[in-house]
Every structure is written in C-alpha cells, then in structure tokens.
Design a protein around this motif. Structure first.
Motif, PDB file in Angstrom:
ATOM      1  N   ASP A   5      20.481  -3.555 -54.412  1.00 11.56           N
ATOM      2  CA  ASP A   5      19.229  -4.014 -53.805  1.00 11.56           C
ATOM      3  C   ASP A   5      18.046  -3.369 -54.535  1.00 11.56           C
ATOM      4  O   ASP A   5      17.754  -2.196 -54.352  1.00 11.56           O
ATOM      5  N   LYS A  57      18.886   0.562 -53.709  1.00 16.62           N
ATOM      6  CA  LYS A  57      20.045   0.981 -52.922  1.00 16.62           C
ATOM      7  C   LYS A  57      21.305   0.238 -53.377  1.00 16.62           C
ATOM      8  O   LYS A  57      21.238  -0.916 -53.805  1.00 16.62           O
ATOM      9  N   TYR A  59      25.009  -0.890 -51.750  1.00 16.07           N
ATOM     10  CA  TYR A  59      25.718  -1.057 -50.483  1.00 16.07           C
ATOM     11  C   TYR A  59      27.176  -1.427 -50.736  1.00 16.07           C
ATOM     12  O   TYR A  59      27.481  -2.264 -51.597  1.00 16.07           O
ATOM     13  N   ASP A  62      28.666  -2.965 -45.301  1.00 16.53           N
ATOM     14  CA  ASP A  62      27.453  -2.669 -44.536  1.00 16.53           C
ATOM     15  C   ASP A  62      27.002  -1.210 -44.655  1.00 16.53           C
ATOM     16  O   ASP A  62      26.073  -0.791 -43.964  1.00 16.53           O
ATOM     17  N   CYS A  64      25.323   1.900 -46.703  1.00 13.67           N
ATOM     18  CA  CYS A  64      24.428   2.217 -47.812  1.00 13.67           C
ATOM     19  C   CYS A  64      25.003   3.417 -48.563  1.00 13.67           C
ATOM     20  O   CYS A  64      24.836   4.573 -48.161  1.00 13.67           O
ATOM     21  N   TYR A  65      25.672   3.139 -49.656  1.00 16.42           N
ATOM     22  CA  TYR A  65      26.317   4.178 -50.449  1.00 16.42           C
ATOM     23  C   TYR A  65      25.293   5.171 -51.005  1.00 16.42           C
ATOM     24  O   TYR A  65      25.557   6.377 -51.101  1.00 16.42           O
ATOM     25  N   SER A  66      24.123   4.682 -51.351  1.00 16.67           N
ATOM     26  CA  SER A  66      23.082   5.520 -51.947  1.00 16.67           C
ATOM     27  C   SER A  66      22.620   6.631 -51.013  1.00 16.67           C
ATOM     28  O   SER A  66      22.168   7.690 -51.467  1.00 16.67           O
ATOM     29  N   ASP A  67      22.713   6.396 -49.720  1.00 17.14           N
ATOM     30  CA  ASP A  67      22.215   7.369 -48.739  1.00 17.14           C
ATOM     31  C   ASP A  67      23.270   8.374 -48.293  1.00 17.14           C
ATOM     32  O   ASP A  67      22.966   9.279 -47.518  1.00 17.14           O
TER      33      ASP A  67
END
Length: 252
Positions: A5, A57, A59, A62, A64-67
């Motif tokens: 994203d 980001k 994902y 569902d 969010c791998y980045s977070d």
C-alpha cells in the motif's frame, strides 16, 4: 493475499520504489517482471521483510506486517516459504538434511513426523531417490526442486520465488514452473515470483505486475500482456523474447 500500500524505498537517497500499490492474490501465481534495476527485486525483498520500506505498508491478509514487532513477525515468517535464485542449499548437508532444516528450527515434531513430512515433500518434487546426495552432486534442476521441497516443508501460506529458473535450460524451466504452479493450486498458497523469463510469464502468469523505473507500470494476466497498449511493457516483452531467441541460437 499480500498487499503493498503506497510503498516507497530508497537507498542512499536514490529512489528505487516509488509509491507502489499492488495486491497479490491467494491461490494464484503472481509474477513480478521488469528490466534489471527496475526495482522488482527490491519489491520482492520488501514484501518478504528483507528490506524495511521507507513509507507505505505491507499487509499479509488483514494483518499489517509493517507495524509488527520482531516477535509478531516471527509468527508470520513461519508461514513463509522462500526459493532463492541459486537454491541456497547448505553444501555440507544432504538433500534430506536441507529439506528437514526448517522442521528442526521451527517445530517440535517427533522424529517420525519429521521423517514422514520430509519424505512427502521429496516425493512431491520427485526427489525421493536423491535424498542422500549433496548439492554438489545435483543438477541445476534438482537443486531447484530440493529448494522447493524445503520451502514447502512447513506448509507455507505464502511462497516467494526469486528467479527460480535462473541458469536452467528451457525444458527444466518448464518443469520448475509447472511444479510451482501445481503446488500453489494444491495448497492454495499466495505465490509471488520475481522473474525475467517470458516463457514463465506466458505459461503460468495468472497475475503479472510490470515494474518500470520503480513504478507499477502495468498489471494484468498472460492473456492481457500481448494486447497491452503500453509502450514500455511492449518494449520489454519484445526485448526479452529476442534475447531468449538469441541465447537459444547461440547454444546450437
């Protein structure tokens, strides 16, 4: 499903990925194509977490791998299989030991369960009789098949393939392509393949993403690509086809 994203990535101030947004479908062979230096390898490595993106980001379904922190990412990484360009087998280990390694590292399976799982994966890639061999004793195609067996031994939900046909002859490349495609369908995996091989594109390209100078320039299917009204994509397809033909002629 894996989704990027608005992802951007630069190295030493040089932009490599520029606001890329794309979704890769579950149960399909998703191919990333582009010229050398276009950013396709950086995109693949960013998706798998080998590069941290500068903005945007990533994902996994569902989530969010980045977070996620290190511990949370580790849980997802157990669901990831990776096939590296050169196979990346351990030279001092047999085929069986290479395939078994993820089970030893990430599971508490009993010995019998590990043996059965390795046997199943070796049979799936048609390497049952080669389990005692070392990588130096294998052909290029056998190395890639062993790498595939290792990549699927943990029943991954996501499979990343970096130039899986690199260095292989056309006939062996078709075998590897079909094996990856069949495994993707059989286990409903989200498979992402970084490739420059137009034969792979036309054989198994269910979703194709063309990266040009760090931008997502085009996406579609193998049926769409030859009819695409995209000059940069058309030039890439033509140049790739001509290079493949010249290489084939030179080998005769």
């Amino acid at each position: 499903m894996i989704r990027a994203d608005h992802v951007s990535k630069a190295f030493e101030g040089r932009p490599i990925l520029k606001d890329v947004s794309v979704e890769f479908d579950t149960g399909k062979t998703n191919l990333i194509i582009g010229r050398s230096g276009s950013g396709k390898t950086v995109l693949l490595k960013s998706l798998v977490g080998l590069h941290e993106v500068d903005s945007g980001k990533i994902y996994y379904d569902d989530v969010c791998y980045s977070d996620l922190g290190f511990k949370e990412r580790k849980a997802i990484r157990k669901d990831i299989g990776m096939i590296f360009q050169g196979g990346a087998l351990l030279d001092s280990s047999t085929v069986r030991e290479n395939v078994r390694l993820p089970l030893d590292l990430f599971t508490e399976m009993a010995e019998g369960e590990k043996r059965d799982r390795v046997d199943f994966c070796l049979e799936r890639v048609r390497l049952t009789g080669a389990d005692h061999l070392y990588p130096s004793e294998l052909s290029g195609g056998m190395v890639k098949r062993a790498a595939i067996a290792r990549a699927i031994v943990l029943n991954p939900r996501y499979l990343f393939c970096d130039e899986p046909n690199s260095g292989l002859d056309p006939q062996t490349s078709v075998v590897i392509d079909n094996l990856i495609h069949d495994i993707t369908k059989e286990y409903n995996i989200t498979t992402i393949i970084n490739t420059h091989d137009m034969n792979s594109v036309m054989e198994i390209g269910e979703k194709i993403v063309y990266i040009h100078e760090g931008n997502k320039w085009w996406e579609g299917t193998k049926d769409d690509i030859l009819l695409a009204e995209n000059p940069e994509l058309n030039d890439f397809v033509f140049a790739s086809a001509m290079a493949k033909r010249a290489k084939s002629v030179a080998k005769r």
